[in-house]
Design a protein around this motif. Sequence first.
Motif, PDB file in Angstrom:
ATOM      1  N   ILE A  59      73.384  93.470  30.794  1.00  0.00           N
ATOM      2  CA  ILE A  59      72.921  92.075  30.840  1.00  0.00           C
ATOM      3  C   ILE A  59      74.126  91.136  30.873  1.00  0.00           C
ATOM      4  O   ILE A  59      74.141  90.152  31.622  1.00  0.00           O
ATOM      5  N   LYS A  62      75.607  91.052  34.407  1.00  0.00           N
ATOM      6  CA  LYS A  62      74.818  90.228  35.326  1.00  0.00           C
ATOM      7  C   LYS A  62      75.017  88.743  35.008  1.00  0.00           C
ATOM      8  O   LYS A  62      75.175  87.923  35.917  1.00  0.00           O
ATOM      9  N   TYR A 146      76.155  94.528  41.752  1.00  0.00           N
ATOM     10  CA  TYR A 146      75.765  93.521  40.771  1.00  0.00           C
ATOM     11  C   TYR A 146      74.417  92.893  41.083  1.00  0.00           C
ATOM     12  O   TYR A 146      73.903  92.124  40.284  1.00  0.00           O
ATOM     13  N   GLY A 147      73.884  93.190  42.243  1.00  0.00           N
ATOM     14  CA  GLY A 147      72.592  92.633  42.621  1.00  0.00           C
ATOM     15  C   GLY A 147      72.663  91.980  43.979  1.00  0.00           C
ATOM     16  O   GLY A 147      73.538  92.278  44.791  1.00  0.00           O
ATOM     17  N   ASP A 158      68.016  91.747  40.628  1.00  0.00           N
ATOM     18  CA  ASP A 158      68.548  92.889  39.888  1.00  0.00           C
ATOM     19  C   ASP A 158      69.184  93.950  40.765  1.00  0.00           C
ATOM     20  O   ASP A 158      68.696  94.277  41.834  1.00  0.00           O
ATOM     21  N   LEU A 161      70.190  99.532  37.483  1.00  0.00           N
ATOM     22  CA  LEU A 161      70.876  99.545  36.203  1.00  0.00           C
ATOM     23  C   LEU A 161      72.014 100.534  36.143  1.00  0.00           C
ATOM     24  O   LEU A 161      73.028 100.277  35.512  1.00  0.00           O
ATOM     25  N   ALA A 164      74.977  98.766  37.600  1.00  0.00           N
ATOM     26  CA  ALA A 164      75.472  97.722  36.706  1.00  0.00           C
ATOM     27  C   ALA A 164      76.195  98.328  35.521  1.00  0.00           C
ATOM     28  O   ALA A 164      77.256  97.870  35.115  1.00  0.00           O
TER      29      ALA A 164
END
Length: 170
Positions: A59, A62, A146-147, A158, A161, A164
């Motif tokens: 989180i 991001k 990163y999206g 998103d 995961l 990320a």
Amino acid sequence: MNKAVRVLSAGVAVTALALTGCAGNPADAATVGGVRIADSTVRGVARSIVEATGTDPAIALKQATYDLVLGEASRQIAAASGTAVSVADRTAVVGQNQLAAAVSATEAGAPWGEAVGTTYVLLDELGEQKYIEELNKLDIEVNPRYGRWDAAGVTIADAPLSNAATAANA
């Protein structure tokens, strides 16, 4: 046989480019109007956020990416519109939140504090609607790990995961 190998190699190269989203330099987390935001800067900011707040690393990564993208966009919008954003104004905005102040007080977190401060001051000066109009004029690309930049939602959609988390630990 040699021709088949060249065709196969070309096909692999094209597929690799397609899978990476043609993101440009892998050392970039994003580009805003041609200005690169280094992957190392995003990771450093994310670590500072985690250390100061205890936020989940994925989180924080991001959030760091998003805030740094908006910060660079805000610098460009301010320059184009002739809107002055002073250091004192940025510092006052960040100082209103103890955790934000703690993050931006670190060497790695300083770019985040500048980005967040600039964005909030500019939002206040221009208003949300004008800010978003100007933001959508900029070419914004986010490294796929990163999206994906979502201009309509003014957010980063998103990333997987696993990507990320890998980037956060790199």
